[in-house]
Write a protein that holds these residues in place. Structure first.
Motif: not given
Ligand SMILES: [Zn+2]
Ligand SMILES: [Zn+2]
Length: 351
Positions: A92-93, A95, A109, A123-124, A138, A141-142, A159
């Motif tokens: 997910s992008s 965390v 978010n 925010q990857y 990563a 949690r993501s 995502d």
């Protein structure tokens, strides 16, 4: 275990990138090193590459982007027991920091420490290193472990699917509701599927071109904005009342205003498309018709849910992957995505 360096696609500045050997990221506690298997190109990538979001995304050059990814766990940091090397995972992008008031309430978010690496926010592909590389580091949690029946290119859409699900949940869709989805692009094409999955009785998709054709092919009611007046169509089809919920995924001032104008009295509009323009809102409607208008950002806590909906068959993500390229053909991949060549919807690259 990987060596000390890896191949990555590195942005050097606006519209300038090259393949480079860079150090493999080091993992800290609660982090997981993953070998990237698939990355889906996102419209946000184009914006970041052009430099228009600098210095928010990225905060500095050179930078590695890519935030819609899936891969395989290589190594885990201290304290991680939920993942082990060899697990296939989707990322997910974002965390959150995990300890601000919004994160504590699950609304990571909207983390109050957004962009603060020291506080732990990531925010990857935007504020932290992304996935157009052999490896990504990563936060545990993501990521989520994938079942065997979902391949990595399909999983790289999870995502985006989470964003679509969050938009739909923000709409408080109830059983039997009539829902209009405006803009059947990458996010919209999953949003209309989510609306049905969450119990909508009727879903009307407004758009044009090959993306609208896709909605039709997936069995949805469509209205072509090039050949019909959408407002008129929706009014006629709802007996002059309007839909219960509008999920706006196009992100133009015109479609956002349209959403507010077409909604039923007491209805709810979710704006998921990010508009750069200014628009004139029918302000009297908010008051006299008690219209609710809410925004929707990112995909908090949605990864396990879209994974379950994909497994159940409620979300058909594999059919949205129209093109695949090796990462070495990134230039062709990005051109295919940008120019929507051959009806390109989701273009996936494989490092
Ligand atoms: Zn994206
Ligand atoms: Zn936070």
């Amino acid at each position: 275990m990987p060596g000390k360096s890896m191949e990555a696609l590195v942005l050097l500045g606006p519209d300038e990138y090259e393949f480079r050997e860079v150090p493999v990221p080091e993992i800290g506690p609660a982090e997981v090193l993953c070998r990237v298997g698939a990355v889906a190109i996102c419209g946000t990538d184009l914006g970041i590459m052009s430099g228009k979001f600098f210095p928010m995304w990225p905060p500095e050059w050179p930078f590695i982007i890519g935030h819609e990814w899936a891969g395989t766990v290589e190594a885990v940091g201290a304290g991680i027991t939920d993942f082990k090397p060899g697990d296939r995972v989707a990322g997910s992008s974002a965390v959150g920091c995990g300890h601000c008031r919004n994160c504590m309430k699950g609304r990571y978010n909207l983390c109050l420490n957004y962009g603060n690496m020291e506080a732990g926010h990531r925010q990857y592909g935007m504020t932290a290193q992304g996935a157009y590389a052999e490896f990504i580091n990563a936060n545990a949690r993501s990521i989520a472990v994938l079942p065997d029946d979902i391949d990595l290119p399909t999983a790289s859409l999870l995502d985006t699917a989470g964003i679509a699900l969050h938009i739909t949940k923000q709409g408080n869709v109830e059983a039997g509701d009539t829902v209009v989805v405006i803009g059947p692009g990458a996010v919209g094409s999953i949003t209309y599927q989510c609306a049905r999955a969450l119990g909508a009785g009727r879903v009307i998709v407004a758009g044009r071109g090959s993306r609208l054709e896709k909605a039709k092919a997936l069995g949805f009611e469509t209205v072509d904005v090039n050949s019909r007046d959408v407002m008129e169509y929706v009014r006629e089809e709802t007996g002059g009342i309007g839909p219960d919920v509008v999920l706006e995924c196009a992100g133009t001032a015109q479609t956002i205003v349209q959403a507010v104008e077409m909604i039923k009295k007491g209805g709810r509009v979710v704006v998921g498309g990010i508009s750069q323009e200014k628009g004139e809102f029918p302000l009297h409607r908010f008051v006299l018709d008690e219209i609710e208008v809410v925004g929707s950002r990112a995909a908090p806590n949605c990864l396990p849910e879209v994974l379950a909906l994909t497994r159940s068959g409620a979300l058909r993500l594999a059919e949205l992957v129209t093109h695949k390229f090796p990462l070495s053909e990134f230039t062709t991949a990005i051109k295919t995505f940008r120019e929507r060549i051959d009806g390109a919807l989701k273009v996936v690259v494989e490092p």
